[in-house]
Design an enzyme around this catalytic site. Structure first.
Site, short mmCIF file in Angstrom:
data_model
loop_
_atom_site.label_atom_id
_atom_site.label_comp_id
_atom_site.label_asym_id
_atom_site.label_seq_id
_atom_site.Cartn_x
_atom_site.Cartn_y
_atom_site.Cartn_z
N ASP A 190 0.84 -1.20 0.00
CA ASP A 190 0.00 0.00 0.00
C ASP A 190 0.87 1.24 0.00
O ASP A 190 2.07 1.16 0.17
CB ASP A 190 -0.77 0.07 1.34
CG ASP A 190 -2.03 -0.74 1.29
OD1 ASP A 190 -2.39 -1.23 0.22
OD2 ASP A 190 -2.66 -0.87 2.36
N MET A 207 -7.07 8.95 10.39
CA MET A 207 -7.76 9.47 9.20
C MET A 207 -8.79 10.54 9.55
O MET A 207 -9.86 10.60 8.96
CB MET A 207 -8.49 8.33 8.46
CG MET A 207 -7.57 7.20 8.04
SD MET A 207 -8.48 5.75 7.43
CE MET A 207 -8.94 4.93 8.94
N LYS A 246 -3.79 3.53 -2.40
CA LYS A 246 -4.54 4.02 -1.24
C LYS A 246 -3.83 5.18 -0.61
O LYS A 246 -3.23 5.07 0.44
CB LYS A 246 -4.69 2.94 -0.16
CG LYS A 246 -5.86 2.03 -0.35
CD LYS A 246 -6.13 1.32 0.95
CE LYS A 246 -7.09 0.19 0.68
NZ LYS A 246 -7.09 -0.79 1.77
N1 SAH Z 1 -2.69 0.41 9.66
C1 SAH Z 1 -2.22 1.74 9.93
C2 SAH Z 1 -3.32 2.78 9.81
C3 SAH Z 1 -3.83 2.95 8.42
S1 SAH Z 1 -5.06 4.17 8.31
C4 SAH Z 1 -1.59 1.76 11.33
O1 SAH Z 1 -1.74 0.80 12.08
O2 SAH Z 1 -0.92 2.74 11.66
C5 SAH Z 1 -4.15 5.57 7.75
C6 SAH Z 1 -4.09 6.60 8.84
O3 SAH Z 1 -3.10 6.25 9.77
C7 SAH Z 1 -3.68 7.99 8.39
O4 SAH Z 1 -4.77 8.71 7.86
C8 SAH Z 1 -3.18 8.59 9.67
O5 SAH Z 1 -4.26 8.97 10.49
C9 SAH Z 1 -2.53 7.41 10.31
N2 SAH Z 1 -1.08 7.37 10.08
C10 SAH Z 1 -0.39 6.40 9.47
N3 SAH Z 1 0.94 6.67 9.50
C11 SAH Z 1 1.06 7.85 10.17
C12 SAH Z 1 2.17 8.65 10.56
N4 SAH Z 1 3.44 8.30 10.27
N5 SAH Z 1 1.91 9.79 11.25
C13 SAH Z 1 0.66 10.14 11.58
N6 SAH Z 1 -0.41 9.42 11.22
C14 SAH Z 1 -0.23 8.28 10.54
#
Ligand code: SAH
Length: 502
Positions: free
Chosen positions: A34, A171, A56
């Site tokens: 992704d 998100m 995505k």
């Molecule tokens: N599976 C991922 C989440 C995916 S949803 C996890 O466990 O982290 C995607 C959301 O994750 C983004 O919109 C944001 O809110 C958050 N996100 C992912 N990486 C990030 C980062 N490095 N800093 C801040 N938010 C992050």
């Protein structure tokens, strides 16, 4: 054993990947990934690995989820090792559960490799523990993407509003006003601290703390964007006190490292450790010579020399490679005096069991010669294993001092086969604050790949040069280095960068 793995890539800092995840990335035949906070990991894939991006990023779905599921099932049936790599943790807002279900329905075995989720890591890097005994007894992970005004909302705002739980929204940037509004309407105090952490754990992390009543306005003023984690609750008040990552002296500073890839890692790691966003731009590549006959002859006649002077780590590395290739080892230097021109070269020798007889305090050819003369080198036979093309000062000075000097090329440096386009794009973006040069050849090749007239357009970008010889070369291209360490070493170069960025 399963051949399919649902793997978490962690939040972005490459160090936040699990050992198991790395192992699978290194061995998989098919990589389906992704949009990741960091795509660096892909460089660990085998060269023949089939790498598929299924997208995505925000609303831009390269492939819809049902097509992704079909693709995973289809690829898994081949019996090849499939790595399905997702940001953070695959089962935390990653739709990993749905992909797992599809695999089960297709009768395919799989394993899950949990990752560090952004909802824990981003707050931690912003000085916010998601639980703390003085503030909360629970933490709640919530999607901020679902439109809370929709009839079919799965959110229970009343519960979120009444609880004292730390709320972590993924998100949620687009829905921030609605989130804050719903929480206040349902009982959370207007002055409840709220933190936003963008690009958590990466060198470009930024964050701010506000309150439920002000956060939406403040985010708008700051033109705040995704990807961000939103944290609501008393724990956010610890942000200033526990900040550690955001205190790093070079956080967010873009630094170009022009050394050869094989040699860059030391400097890259130190700079990254201080928070810098390092742009690796190897301008030179270090290569074998076409023919090692001359080297072999010199090695076999080594007893003729009283001194061997090593002028670089590569000189040591390639000399030993040939030594070993003809079945010899460090013992051949037993009766010979050995000099290293700097601490890194000395370390390379120590790694091979040789404690150099001479290491100058500072590397300037004149100093080196002076030191060697004190040790009685005049009139003796001296071998200098080094690059094919290099400065003649040291051999010349030693000759003047009456030594019998043999220069022995053991490797050559070439212009790296890279393009300056990415660096120019990063310069255009304002992502680069420093360019570092660690030798004259890095300067010459940098200006071959990024023309001086192009580089002139970015007068705010500072040049850091390792020492006076490199500085002279920079000047030849019409620029004046802003920084130069006193001791002409990599640690010295890092020090001047650190004090400048501070
Ligand atoms: N599976 C991922 C989440 C995916 S949803 C996890 O466990 O982290 C995607 C959301 O994750 C983004 O919109 C944001 O809110 C958050 N996100 C992912 N990486 C990030 C980062 N490095 N800093 C801040 N938010 C992050």
């Amino acid at each position: 054993m399963a051949n399919v793995f649902l793997v978490g890539a962690g939040p972005g800092d490459p160090g936040m990947l699990t050992l198991r995840a790395k192992e699978i990335i290194e061995t998989c035949d098919i990589m389906i990934y992704d949009y990741l906070a960091n795509a660096e990991f892909l460089k660990w894939c085998k060269p023949e690995c089939e790498i598929l991006y299924v997208g995505k990023k925000g609303g831009d779905h390269t492939l819809p989820q049902d097509k992704i599921n079909d693709l995973i099932v289809e690829k898994s049936r081949s019996g090849k090792v499939v790595c399905r790599l997702k940001g953070g943790d695959p089962y935390v807002f990653g739709r990993g559960g749905e992909e797992g279900e599809e695999l089960v329905e297709a009768g395919i075995d799989f394993e899950v490799v949990p990752g560090i989720t952004a909802g824990v890591a981003a707050p931690a890097y912003a000085g916010i523990p998601v639980t703390h005994r003085d503030h909360t007894t629970s933490v709640c992970f919530i999607t901020g993407h679902e439109d809370p005004t929709k009839g079919e909302s799965g959110h229970n705002w009343e519960v979120y509003g009444k609880s004292t739980s730390t709320l972590v929204f993924y998100m949620g940037v687009g829905n921030l006003p609605m989130i804050a509004e719903n929480l206040m309407k349902n009982g959370r105090a207007a002055d409840t601290p709220v933190a936003l952490v963008r690009w958590g754990t990466r060198c470009n992390q930024t964050s701010f703390v506000s309150t439920l009543e002000n956060v939406a306005r403040e985010a708008e003023e700051r033109k705040w964007k995704a990807p961000s984690i939103i944290i609501v609750g008393g724990v956010c008040s610890l942000h200033d006190k526990l900040a550690w990552f955001e205190k790093k002296p070079m956080l967010g500073q873009g630094v170009v490292v022009t050394r050869a890839r094989e040699q860059a890692s030391g400097l890259v790691n130190i700079l990254s450790g201080h928070g810098a966003c390092v742009h690796e731009f190897p301008t030179i590549s270090v290569e074998h010579l076409d023919d090692y006959n001359e080297v072999e002859t010199a090695i076999l006649q080594l007893a003729r020399y009283q001194w061997v002077v090593f002028t670089s780590v590569n000189g040591v590395k390639f000399f030993w490679e040939q030594l070993n290739a003809i079945g010899l080892d460090s013992r051949i230097l037993g009766g010979i005096q050995v000099a290293a021109i700097g601490p890194a070269t000395a370390d390379a020798l120590k790694d091979r069991g040789i404690n150099p007889d001479f290491v100058p305090e500072k590397y300037v050819a004149e100093h080196v010669v002076e030191g060697l003369l004190k040790l009685g080198i005049q009139g003796q036979d001296v071998l200098i294993p080094r690059a094919k093309v290099a400065r003649e000062v040291l051999p010349e000075e030693l000759k003047k001092a009456g030594c019998n000097v043999t220069v022995l090329p053991v490797y050559e440096t070439k212009l790296a086969e890279s393009s300056g386009d990415d660096i120019v794009a990063a310069l255009d973006n304002g992502d680069i604050q420093y360019v570092t040069f660690t030798s004259s050849s890095t300067v010459e090749n940098f200006f071959e790949l990024v023309k001086p007239e192009v580089f002139k357009q970015y007068p705010d970008v500072k040049i850091a040069s390792i020492g006076p010889i490199t500085t002279k070369t920079v000047e030849r291209f019409g620029f004046t280095p802003n920084l130069e360490p006193e001791d002409y070493t990599i640690p010295g170069l890092v020090d001047v960068l650190l004090s400048d960025a501070d």
